[in-house]
Motif scaffolding. Structure first.
Motif, mmCIF file in Angstrom:
data_model
loop_
_atom_site.group_PDB
_atom_site.id
_atom_site.type_symbol
_atom_site.label_atom_id
_atom_site.label_comp_id
_atom_site.label_asym_id
_atom_site.label_seq_id
_atom_site.Cartn_x
_atom_site.Cartn_y
_atom_site.Cartn_z
ATOM 1 N N VAL A 90 3.693 -101.814 -26.756
ATOM 2 C CA VAL A 90 3.083 -101.092 -27.874
ATOM 3 C C VAL A 90 3.106 -99.611 -27.507
ATOM 4 O O VAL A 90 2.528 -99.214 -26.503
ATOM 5 C CB VAL A 90 1.620 -101.535 -28.111
ATOM 6 C CG1 VAL A 90 1.031 -100.818 -29.324
ATOM 7 C CG2 VAL A 90 1.531 -103.047 -28.294
ATOM 8 N N TYR A 91 3.817 -98.821 -28.307
ATOM 9 C CA TYR A 91 3.956 -97.393 -28.008
ATOM 10 C C TYR A 91 3.238 -96.557 -29.051
ATOM 11 O O TYR A 91 3.069 -96.957 -30.196
ATOM 12 C CB TYR A 91 5.442 -96.993 -28.015
ATOM 13 C CG TYR A 91 6.281 -97.719 -26.998
ATOM 14 C CD1 TYR A 91 6.078 -97.522 -25.628
ATOM 15 C CD2 TYR A 91 7.282 -98.602 -27.405
ATOM 16 C CE1 TYR A 91 6.854 -98.189 -24.691
ATOM 17 C CE2 TYR A 91 8.070 -99.276 -26.471
ATOM 18 C CZ TYR A 91 7.845 -99.064 -25.115
ATOM 19 O OH TYR A 91 8.603 -99.719 -24.191
ATOM 20 N N TYR A 92 2.848 -95.345 -28.631
ATOM 21 C CA TYR A 92 2.313 -94.395 -29.601
ATOM 22 C C TYR A 92 3.444 -93.919 -30.509
ATOM 23 O O TYR A 92 4.558 -93.671 -30.044
ATOM 24 C CB TYR A 92 1.673 -93.204 -28.896
ATOM 25 C CG TYR A 92 0.423 -93.594 -28.153
ATOM 26 C CD1 TYR A 92 -0.601 -94.266 -28.821
ATOM 27 C CD2 TYR A 92 0.258 -93.331 -26.801
ATOM 28 C CE1 TYR A 92 -1.748 -94.648 -28.159
ATOM 29 C CE2 TYR A 92 -0.896 -93.709 -26.134
ATOM 30 C CZ TYR A 92 -1.889 -94.374 -26.825
ATOM 31 O OH TYR A 92 -3.022 -94.756 -26.164
ATOM 32 N N PHE A 93 3.116 -93.769 -31.791
ATOM 33 C CA PHE A 93 4.163 -93.382 -32.739
ATOM 34 C C PHE A 93 4.745 -92.010 -32.403
ATOM 35 O O PHE A 93 5.912 -91.739 -32.675
ATOM 36 C CB PHE A 93 3.640 -93.430 -34.190
ATOM 37 C CG PHE A 93 2.775 -92.260 -34.573
ATOM 38 C CD1 PHE A 93 1.437 -92.228 -34.257
ATOM 39 C CD2 PHE A 93 3.312 -91.177 -35.268
ATOM 40 C CE1 PHE A 93 0.646 -91.151 -34.606
ATOM 41 C CE2 PHE A 93 2.528 -90.088 -35.625
ATOM 42 C CZ PHE A 93 1.191 -90.081 -35.287
ATOM 43 N N THR A 94 3.938 -91.154 -31.766
ATOM 44 C CA THR A 94 4.451 -89.814 -31.439
ATOM 45 C C THR A 94 5.470 -89.860 -30.302
ATOM 46 O O THR A 94 6.364 -89.024 -30.236
ATOM 47 C CB THR A 94 3.313 -88.854 -31.046
ATOM 48 O OG1 THR A 94 2.531 -89.465 -30.019
ATOM 49 C CG2 THR A 94 2.423 -88.522 -32.229
ATOM 50 N N LEU A 95 5.327 -90.864 -29.418
ATOM 51 C CA LEU A 95 6.316 -91.010 -28.338
ATOM 52 C C LEU A 95 7.674 -91.376 -28.947
ATOM 53 O O LEU A 95 8.720 -90.837 -28.576
ATOM 54 C CB LEU A 95 5.858 -92.081 -27.341
ATOM 55 C CG LEU A 95 6.868 -92.456 -26.250
ATOM 56 C CD1 LEU A 95 7.209 -91.251 -25.376
ATOM 57 C CD2 LEU A 95 6.346 -93.596 -25.377
ATOM 58 N N LEU A 96 7.622 -92.293 -29.903
ATOM 59 C CA LEU A 96 8.851 -92.702 -30.578
ATOM 60 C C LEU A 96 9.490 -91.509 -31.303
ATOM 61 O O LEU A 96 10.708 -91.302 -31.250
ATOM 62 C CB LEU A 96 8.502 -93.797 -31.593
ATOM 63 C CG LEU A 96 9.640 -94.667 -32.091
ATOM 64 C CD1 LEU A 96 10.136 -95.575 -30.972
ATOM 65 C CD2 LEU A 96 9.185 -95.519 -33.279
ATOM 66 N N LEU A 97 8.631 -90.722 -31.938
ATOM 67 C CA LEU A 97 9.114 -89.553 -32.673
ATOM 68 C C LEU A 97 9.745 -88.537 -31.721
ATOM 69 O O LEU A 97 10.875 -88.067 -31.948
ATOM 70 C CB LEU A 97 7.942 -88.912 -33.444
ATOM 71 C CG LEU A 97 8.226 -87.635 -34.227
ATOM 72 C CD1 LEU A 97 9.286 -87.863 -35.299
ATOM 73 C CD2 LEU A 97 6.939 -87.097 -34.874
ATOM 74 N N ALA A 98 9.023 -88.221 -30.640
ATOM 75 C CA ALA A 98 9.538 -87.242 -29.683
ATOM 76 C C ALA A 98 10.858 -87.730 -29.079
ATOM 77 O O ALA A 98 11.788 -86.941 -28.857
ATOM 78 C CB ALA A 98 8.499 -86.981 -28.590
ATOM 79 N N HIS A 99 10.946 -89.021 -28.845
ATOM 80 C CA HIS A 99 12.190 -89.587 -28.314
ATOM 81 C C HIS A 99 13.330 -89.423 -29.322
ATOM 82 O O HIS A 99 14.416 -88.950 -28.981
ATOM 83 C CB HIS A 99 11.985 -91.065 -27.971
ATOM 84 C CG HIS A 99 13.239 -91.769 -27.588
ATOM 85 N ND1 HIS A 99 13.840 -91.586 -26.357
ATOM 86 C CD2 HIS A 99 14.026 -92.635 -28.274
ATOM 87 C CE1 HIS A 99 14.934 -92.326 -26.299
ATOM 88 N NE2 HIS A 99 15.078 -92.969 -27.454
ATOM 89 N N ALA A 100 13.062 -89.778 -30.564
ATOM 90 C CA ALA A 100 14.106 -89.689 -31.588
ATOM 91 C C ALA A 100 14.531 -88.242 -31.833
ATOM 92 O O ALA A 100 15.686 -87.966 -32.155
ATOM 93 C CB ALA A 100 13.616 -90.323 -32.889
ATOM 94 N N LEU A 101 13.589 -87.318 -31.659
ATOM 95 C CA LEU A 101 13.924 -85.905 -31.860
ATOM 96 C C LEU A 101 14.618 -85.312 -30.634
ATOM 97 O O LEU A 101 14.952 -84.117 -30.617
ATOM 98 C CB LEU A 101 12.651 -85.091 -32.171
ATOM 99 C CG LEU A 101 11.913 -85.424 -33.475
ATOM 100 C CD1 LEU A 101 10.620 -84.624 -33.581
ATOM 101 C CD2 LEU A 101 12.791 -85.166 -34.699
#
Ligand code: SF4
Ligand code: SF4
Lengths: 129, 269
Positions: free
Chosen positions: B246-257
């Motif tokens: 379970v990841y924080y949505f901001t980690l996913l966002l920062a990764h994708a960016l």
């Protein structure tokens, strides 16, 4: 001696819930994720407050098992907001001197490396006054 | 574009990733999170008692600070969002609470609920727009099956939160799509993880989070995303059976960016 009328007035004062709005549909209990782990269920809080059976609710573990998930508040078709009665009942207990459910010296054994501060802040807000 | 930012206690401690990844992603997408000076913990849960003032004051102070700065107040943590938004509603519509809180705080200018309280995800949806997010993605997450875990606090009570449809929300699924992954719908995505009961009665919290995980696993998710540190804790630390990250949505966002490496996540895009 308990005065049920007075206790009922006190609950209504703390919660601002109007129990007479309830139409006994049971949706609040049907949707409560902790239904199985509660002695008295959300709809019973509504009926029992109406009948003045507040001491029974105060003595029950159900006042500590509500998750404040807002499901019963969201899904009640009559906007009764049963969770507010559970909160008010718990506060009737905790506002008595020395009746805190969670005491600071109980915390140490409950801590683990990962536990978020939010869990402690929330539990203290719910279980102590 | 600038927001007054209320990080909350956990984002300074156990959930630093939720905070840091949110800040750098915001900059990359053209908005800035200006931390409110001397904010205090919101208390984690909204006080449901109508006769309590003291437990609402930290939220009112933060709201007044945002008002003084002339900004909307933004949060990343679902719990802060829930508490502050509900207190703001009280300040707007409950004359008695508003009167007593102002009486206590003695602000230079009384606070009357005028600030907008927004969650980071709402800024992405309503201000930045999914198309802009999509265009900013450097590492599309294609091939990943991601479940959004909303929990309770972003959505309910919907009358006040005004975040999304409380029974059929789409904002986090749209977020997942904008990052190039496939959102997976599962039935318990908006039911409780067990919350603070993890302290009071671990077994109950384990049952609650177990049910949520099972429902997500049945639908074949690779992992879940959340905006709540306590949900993240319950779903990962209290899971008895099969683990699902379970990841924080901001980690996913920062990764994708392309701003932050995410260990253990590989895409075939
Ligand atoms: S959902 Fe509302 S109306 Fe129905 S039983 Fe519960 S409190 Fe009463
Ligand atoms: S707020 Fe409490 S009583 Fe209401 S549905 Fe959630 S756990 Fe059950």
């Amino acid at each position: 001696m308990d005065d049920p009328k007075k206790m009922k007035a006190q609950i209504e004062d703390i919660s601002h819930v109007d129990v007479r709005k309830c139409m006994r549909c049971g949706k609040c209990s049907a949707t409560c994720p902790n239904y199985d782990d509660m002695e008295y269920h959300p709809h019973q809080f509504v009926c029992m407050v109406e009948k003045g059976e507040i001491r029974k609710l105060m003595d029950s573990n159900s006042i500590y098992t509500c998750l404040s998930c807002f499901a019963c508040i969201e899904r009640c078709p009559r906007q009764v907001e049963p969770a507010k009665l559970i909160e008010a009942t718990r506060l009737m207990v905790e506002r008595e001197r020395g009746a805190n459910h969670l005491k600071p010296d109980m915390i140490v054994q409950k801590l683990d490396d990962q536990l978020p501060q939010q869990a402690l802040a929330s539990a203290f807000r719910k279980y102590t006054k | 574009m600038e927001y007054s930012y209320f990080p909350g206690c956990t984002l300074k401690n156990k959930a630093q990733e939720l905070d840091t990844c949110g800040r750098i992603s915001a900059e990359a997408l053209g908005f800035h999170l200006e931390e409110i000076p001397e904010w205090q913990c919101c208390g984690g849960t909204y006080p449901l008692a109508e006769d309590e003032i003291a437990t609402k004051l930290a939220s009112v102070r933060a709201l007044a600070a945002a008002r003084d700065a002339g900004h909307d107040l933004l949060t990343l943590c679902s719990a802060c969002f829930n508490v502050i938004k509900q207190v703001n509603e009280d300040m707007k519509h409950d004359k008695d609470i508003c009167f007593r809180a102002n009486n206590y705080l003695k602000l230079d200018e009384p606070y009357t609920g005028t600030v907008q309280v927004v969650h980071f995800l709402q800024v992405l949806r309503d201000t930045i727009g999914w198309d802009t997010v999509r265009q900013a993605v450097k590492e599309p997450l294609s091939g990943l099956k991601i479940g959004a875990y909303y929990g309770c606090l972003l959505l309910r009570p919907s009358k006040v939160m005004q975040f999304d449809d409380p029974e059929d929300p789409t904002i986090m699924e749209d977020f997942i799509k904008a990052l190039g992954a496939e959102p997976i719908i599962y039935s318990l995505r908006n039911e409780c993880c067990g919350a603070y009961l993890t302290l009071e009665n671990k077994e109950i919290a384990q049952r609650r989070s177990g049910k949520v995980l099972e429902s997500a696993q049945d639908m074949g998710v690779d992992f879940l995303i959340t905006a709540c540190p306590l949900c993240q804790y319950n779903l990962t630390q209290n899971a008895l059976s099969k683990q699902t990250p379970v990841y924080y949505f901001t980690l996913l966002l920062a990764h994708a960016l392309g701003l932050k490496e995410m260990k253990g996540v590989s895409t075939n895009g």
